[in-house]
Write a protein that holds these residues in place. Structure first.
Motif, PDB file in Angstrom:
ATOM      1  N   VAL A 191       0.861  -1.184   0.000  1.00 22.73           N
ATOM      2  CA  VAL A 191       0.000   0.000   0.000  1.00 22.73           C
ATOM      3  C   VAL A 191       0.902   1.240   0.000  1.00 22.73           C
ATOM      4  CG1 VAL A 191      -1.721   1.347   1.244  1.00 22.73           C
ATOM      5  CG2 VAL A 191      -1.907  -1.149   1.167  1.00 22.73           C
ATOM      6  N   CYS A 192       0.646   2.158  -0.912  1.00 25.51           N
ATOM      7  CA  CYS A 192       1.421   3.393  -1.012  1.00 25.51           C
ATOM      8  C   CYS A 192       0.668   4.519  -0.302  1.00 25.51           C
ATOM      9  CB  CYS A 192       1.665   3.755  -2.474  1.00 25.51           C
ATOM     10  SG  CYS A 192       2.622   2.487  -3.358  1.00 25.51           S
ATOM     11  N   VAL A 193       1.410   5.366   0.396  1.00 21.98           N
ATOM     12  CA  VAL A 193       0.780   6.434   1.162  1.00 21.98           C
ATOM     13  C   VAL A 193       1.414   7.783   0.860  1.00 21.98           C
ATOM     14  CG1 VAL A 193       0.044   4.914   3.035  1.00 21.98           C
ATOM     15  CG2 VAL A 193       2.279   6.029   3.177  1.00 21.98           C
ATOM     16  N   THR A 194       0.644   8.831   1.073  1.00 22.40           N
ATOM     17  CA  THR A 194       0.999  10.246   0.876  1.00 22.40           C
ATOM     18  C   THR A 194       1.160  10.593  -0.591  1.00 22.40           C
ATOM     19  OG1 THR A 194       1.927  10.618   3.073  1.00 22.40           O
ATOM     20  CG2 THR A 194       2.720  12.044   1.333  1.00 22.40           C
ATOM     21  N   SER A 195       2.000   9.828  -1.314  1.00 24.00           N
ATOM     22  CA  SER A 195       2.183  10.044  -2.754  1.00 24.00           C
ATOM     23  C   SER A 195       1.923   8.735  -3.488  1.00 24.00           C
ATOM     24  CB  SER A 195       3.603  10.534  -3.056  1.00 24.00           C
ATOM     25  OG  SER A 195       3.860  11.769  -2.426  1.00 24.00           O
ATOM     26  N   LYS A 249      -1.975  10.664  -9.976  1.00 22.89           N
ATOM     27  CA  LYS A 249      -3.091   9.749 -10.153  1.00 22.89           C
ATOM     28  C   LYS A 249      -3.250   8.878  -8.909  1.00 22.89           C
ATOM     29  CE  LYS A 249      -4.890   7.277 -14.161  1.00 22.89           C
ATOM     30  NZ  LYS A 249      -4.493   6.597 -15.406  1.00 22.89           N
ATOM     31  N   ILE A 250      -4.383   9.005  -8.229  1.00 17.89           N
ATOM     32  CA  ILE A 250      -4.627   8.202  -7.025  1.00 17.89           C
ATOM     33  C   ILE A 250      -5.329   6.925  -7.445  1.00 17.89           C
ATOM     34  CG2 ILE A 250      -5.595   8.192  -4.704  1.00 17.89           C
ATOM     35  CD1 ILE A 250      -5.759  11.225  -4.859  1.00 17.89           C
ATOM     36  N   ASP A 251      -4.544   5.918  -7.834  1.00 21.78           N
ATOM     37  CA  ASP A 251      -5.111   4.621  -8.175  1.00 21.78           C
ATOM     38  C   ASP A 251      -4.011   3.570  -8.071  1.00 21.78           C
ATOM     39  OD1 ASP A 251      -3.576   5.007 -10.422  1.00 21.78           O
ATOM     40  OD2 ASP A 251      -5.219   5.003 -11.848  1.00 21.78           O
ATOM     41  N   VAL A 311      -3.265   5.437  -0.371  1.00 20.24           N
ATOM     42  CA  VAL A 311      -3.864   6.535   0.387  1.00 20.24           C
ATOM     43  C   VAL A 311      -3.002   7.743   0.120  1.00 20.24           C
ATOM     44  CG1 VAL A 311      -4.636   7.358   2.639  1.00 20.24           C
ATOM     45  CG2 VAL A 311      -4.557   4.891   2.188  1.00 20.24           C
ATOM     46  N   ALA A 312      -3.420   8.596  -0.801  1.00 15.44           N
ATOM     47  CA  ALA A 312      -2.533   9.643  -1.283  1.00 15.44           C
ATOM     48  C   ALA A 312      -3.317  10.878  -1.710  1.00 15.44           C
ATOM     49  CB  ALA A 312      -1.694   9.128  -2.457  1.00 15.44           C
ATOM     50  N   ASP A 361      -8.509   8.901  -1.351  1.00 14.49           N
ATOM     51  CA  ASP A 361      -7.998  10.261  -1.497  1.00 14.49           C
ATOM     52  C   ASP A 361      -7.743  10.795  -0.091  1.00 14.49           C
ATOM     53  OD1 ASP A 361      -7.638  13.026  -1.768  1.00 14.49           O
ATOM     54  OD2 ASP A 361      -9.106  13.198  -3.388  1.00 14.49           O
ATOM     55  N   ALA A 362      -6.489  11.111   0.218  1.00 13.80           N
ATOM     56  CA  ALA A 362      -6.124  11.510   1.578  1.00 13.80           C
ATOM     57  C   ALA A 362      -6.894  12.733   2.065  1.00 13.80           C
ATOM     58  CB  ALA A 362      -4.623  11.769   1.659  1.00 13.80           C
ATOM     59  N   SER A 363      -7.328  13.580   1.143  1.00 12.32           N
ATOM     60  CA  SER A 363      -8.060  14.783   1.554  1.00 12.32           C
ATOM     61  C   SER A 363      -9.399  14.429   2.201  1.00 12.32           C
ATOM     62  CB  SER A 363      -8.284  15.709   0.361  1.00 12.32           C
ATOM     63  OG  SER A 363      -9.172  15.128  -0.580  1.00 12.32           O
ATOM     64  N   THR A 364      -9.936  13.246   1.883  1.00 12.49           N
ATOM     65  CA  THR A 364     -11.223  12.849   2.449  1.00 12.49           C
ATOM     66  C   THR A 364     -11.108  12.451   3.919  1.00 12.49           C
ATOM     67  OG1 THR A 364     -10.978  10.528   1.771  1.00 12.49           O
ATOM     68  CG2 THR A 364     -11.997  12.041   0.198  1.00 12.49           C
TER      69      THR A 364
END
Length: 341
Positions: free
Chosen positions: A124-128, A136-138, A148-149, A315-318
């Motif tokens: 799992v990739c986070v922040t970026s 692209k957040i996928d 989660v980025a 989307d981390a903003s959520t």
């Protein structure tokens, strides 16, 4: 890149030179089970600042709550080659069921992460984002379990929109964008997105330019000093990282222009939240490193345990508790920052 870039450290290079043993868990590493193949590997771009430490703490909280094995933190010291070596060594060790990674270079790490996934490790990739497209957040990497980025282009668009709102009733309204570091793909996307909104802004909005603050307080102050000499009637400063915003705010204060220049920042650090609450800054886009780390680890650990996460693309903003992840004085009273700049 993002607000986490506060300081570098030699730990990542020492870790690479010393192999996996030197890359071992930091003094605060922990877990709910004995060391073994059910461990959680946390790969940070650096561990030398509170943003990264909050991310690691979030991972450890999820590991404890879900009964995962030991959490081991790896520090790349912003060195992509070092991070690749850490991932490869960790795969070879056979000690991990899940990886949570904050990529130094999302494109460069894609191959090693695909091989980790092929070896049965949940990634799992986070922040970026990981993969060829930093905006692209996928799931761009073969076998990747989650992400989660933030889409930094979208963050910059939102900030530009808030700048336009701040310009209402001011004609002309001069806006300056203090970008992070344009050598990073994410920050180039932010720069382009911000400029795109400015091009379509109402006629009263005058976009006077952009420079990099390099995620550094001293650089932010120096750039702002020069910009105020060039544009003494500046109305709005938009900065892509709290650290450099702090320096820019110092320059604005020194020039006795605190009442004139409205400040919008990105980060949501303790300093930014305090400045928004007391009215010194107009607003701050939020990032929540503890929540990001906890959410990313929850996805990775649940997948490793054969469970189905509620969602795998976040989307981390959520994760922010305020509308649009934008903190202003009116909604800041009950918000607590998760890191300090």
């Amino acid at each position: 890149m993002n607000p986490k870039l506060l300081a570098t450290t030699t730990a990542g290079l020492l870790c690479l030179a010393g192999g996996l043993a030197a890359c071992g868990s930091d003094p605060s590493s922990s877990g709910s089970g004995a060391a073994g193949a059910d461990g959680v590997g946390v790969f940070l771009s650096t561990s030398a600042n509170s943003y990264e430490q909050a991310q690691a703490a979030g991972v450890k909280k999820a590991a404890q709550d879900l009964g995962a094995g030991d959490v081991q933190v790896f520090d790349a010291s912003f060195d992509s080659t070092a991070q690749i070596g850490q991932v490869q060594d960790a795969v070879t060790s056979g000690r991990f069921k899940s990886f949570v990674i904050e990529p130094v270079d999302g494109a460069a790490i894609a191959g090693p992460l695909a091989r980790a996934a092929a070896a049965g490790i949940e990634v799992v990739c986070v922040t970026s984002a990981c993969g060829p497209d930093a905006t692209k957040i996928d799931l761009q990497v073969e076998g990747q379990g989650g992400v989660v980025a933030s889409d930094y282009g979208q963050v910059a668009e939102a900030m530009a929109g808030h700048a336009v709102e701040a310009c209402e009733g001011v004609d002309p309204c001069r806006v300056f964008f203090l970008n992070g570091d344009s050598t990073f793909p994410s920050d180039r996307a932010a720069k382009d997105s911000f400029a795109g909104v400015m091009e379509k802004a109402p006629s009263n909005v005058e976009f006077v330019g952009t420079q990099d603050g390099k995620y550094d307080t001293v650089t932010g102050r120096s750039v702002m000093q020069s910009e105020l000499q060039r544009n003494p009637d500046l109305d709005v400063l938009v900065s892509f990282a709290d650290q450099q915003t702090l320096g820019a705010a110092q320059a604005i204060d020194a020039a006795s222009k605190s009442e004139q220049v409205k400040i919008i920042s990105f980060g949501g650090s303790e300093q930014a939240v305090a400045a928004v609450k007391n009215g010194a800054w107009l607003g701050s886009m939020l990032t929540l490193p503890f929540s990001i780390g906890e959410t990313g680890a929850t996805i990775a650990i649940q997948l490793a345990q054969g469970k189905t996460p509620d969602e795998t693309v976040v989307d981390a903003s959520t994760l922010a508790p305020v509308d649009g992840a934008y903190l202003i004085k009116d909604n800041a009273a009950d918000f607590t920052a998760q890191w300090t700049s």
